[in-house]
Design an enzyme around this catalytic site. Sequence first.
Site, short mmCIF file in Angstrom:
data_model
loop_
_atom_site.label_atom_id
_atom_site.label_comp_id
_atom_site.label_asym_id
_atom_site.label_seq_id
_atom_site.Cartn_x
_atom_site.Cartn_y
_atom_site.Cartn_z
CG ASP A 72 -0.33 -0.51 2.49
OD1 ASP A 72 0.91 -0.54 2.58
OD2 ASP A 72 -1.08 -0.86 3.41
CG HIS A 132 -6.06 -2.29 8.80
ND1 HIS A 132 -6.20 -1.00 9.27
CD2 HIS A 132 -4.74 -2.55 8.90
CE1 HIS A 132 -5.02 -0.53 9.62
NE2 HIS A 132 -4.11 -1.46 9.42
CG ASN A 163 -9.23 -1.68 11.84
OD1 ASN A 163 -8.27 -2.32 11.41
ND2 ASN A 163 -9.63 -0.54 11.29
CD GLU A 180 -8.87 0.91 7.50
OE1 GLU A 180 -9.01 0.08 8.42
OE2 GLU A 180 -8.13 1.91 7.59
C1 F6R Z 1 1.40 -1.46 6.19
C2 F6R Z 1 0.07 -2.04 6.25
C3 F6R Z 1 -0.76 -2.03 7.48
C4 F6R Z 1 0.03 -2.38 8.75
C5 F6R Z 1 -0.88 -2.37 9.97
C6 F6R Z 1 -0.10 -2.62 11.25
O1 F6R Z 1 1.93 -1.59 4.89
O2 F6R Z 1 -0.37 -2.51 5.26
O3 F6R Z 1 -1.82 -2.94 7.33
O4 F6R Z 1 0.61 -3.64 8.58
O5 F6R Z 1 -1.53 -1.13 10.06
O6 F6R Z 1 0.75 -1.54 11.46
P1 F6R Z 1 1.84 -1.55 12.61
O7 F6R Z 1 2.82 -2.61 12.24
O8 F6R Z 1 2.45 -0.17 12.58
O9 F6R Z 1 1.12 -1.86 13.88
#
Ligand code: F6R
Length: 249
Positions: free
Chosen positions: A68, A139, A137, A144
Site C-alpha cells: 500500500d 485490517h 481493527n 479496512e
Molecule cells: C502497512 C500495512 C498495514 C500495517 C498495519 C499494522 O503496509 O499494510 O496494514 O501492517 O496497520 O501496522 P503496525 O505494524 O504499525 O502496527
Amino acid sequence: MLTIYQARDYNELSRKAANIISAQVIMKPNAILGMATGSTPVGAYQQLIEWYQKGDLDFSKIRCVNLDEYKGLSGEHKQSYRYFMNRNLFEHINISLPNTNIPNGLAPDSEAECSRYNNAIQTLGGIDLQVLGIGGNGHIGFNEPDTDFKKETHLVALTEETRTANARFFSTVDEVPTHAYTMGIKNIMSAKRILLLATGSSKAQALYDSLYGPITPHVPASILQLHNDVIVVADDKALDMIEKKGFLK
Ligand code: F6R
C-alpha cells in the site's frame, strides 16, 4: 495450513520473521516478496540487513511488491511508504530499485494507478511470500472493515481509527492522508505463502478474531483462514487471547 510461532518479545519475533523471509530468498533467489510497512516488520528488516551485510543473503534477483501507499504523498515525503521502504530496507541491501514496486501516491488518475499496479503484480507472476502486519481493527494492507471484500488494488478512505493510529508518525492527525492505495484481498490471497506478524496487546483481539472468529469483511484478516499456507509470528501479548481460549498447544 496455519502455523503459529510464538515469540517471547519483539526481538525474537523479528529474528523468526527474518529467518522465514531469508529462507525464501535462499531457496528462490528470484522470489517475489510482498512487503509491508508499519512498525511491526522494522526489526525483521533490520535483521535481514545485518545478514546481508555479513554476506549471507543476496537480493540481486529479488523483486518486491508493497501492499500500500498513501494517496497524495510523494516518494520523498518522510511518511510515504516508498520513503519508509527505501530507508528501512532497500537502500541497505543489494536489491535493484526498479525491482521494487509501490503504488504511486502522486498518480493523477487513481483508477489508472490501480490498474497499473494490478498489472504490475500480475506481470511479476505471483507473490511467493507476502509479509503482513495487522491493524487493531483487523485490517490487512489498508483493507479496512467493510461490508464486502475488495478484490484488487483500490483506493480506500482510511477509517478514523487507522488515521489516529498512524498519526504517531505525523505532527498532527490532520496531516495523515485521508486516502490510500492498497492491494485487495484477492491480490493478498493469491500469494503462495503469507507471513502475518503481530506484536503487543493492542493486536490480541484482532488476531484472535482473524484466526478463529467468523470469516467476515468486518474483520478483513479473517479471510486468511481460507488460505492454505499462513505462518503467524506473534509475541506473547498479541497471542494472549488465543492462548487463553486454548488454541495454543
Ligand atoms: C502497512 C500495512 C498495514 C500495517 C498495519 C499494522 O503496509 O499494510 O496494514 O501492517 O496497520 O501496522 P503496525 O505494524 O504499525 O502496527
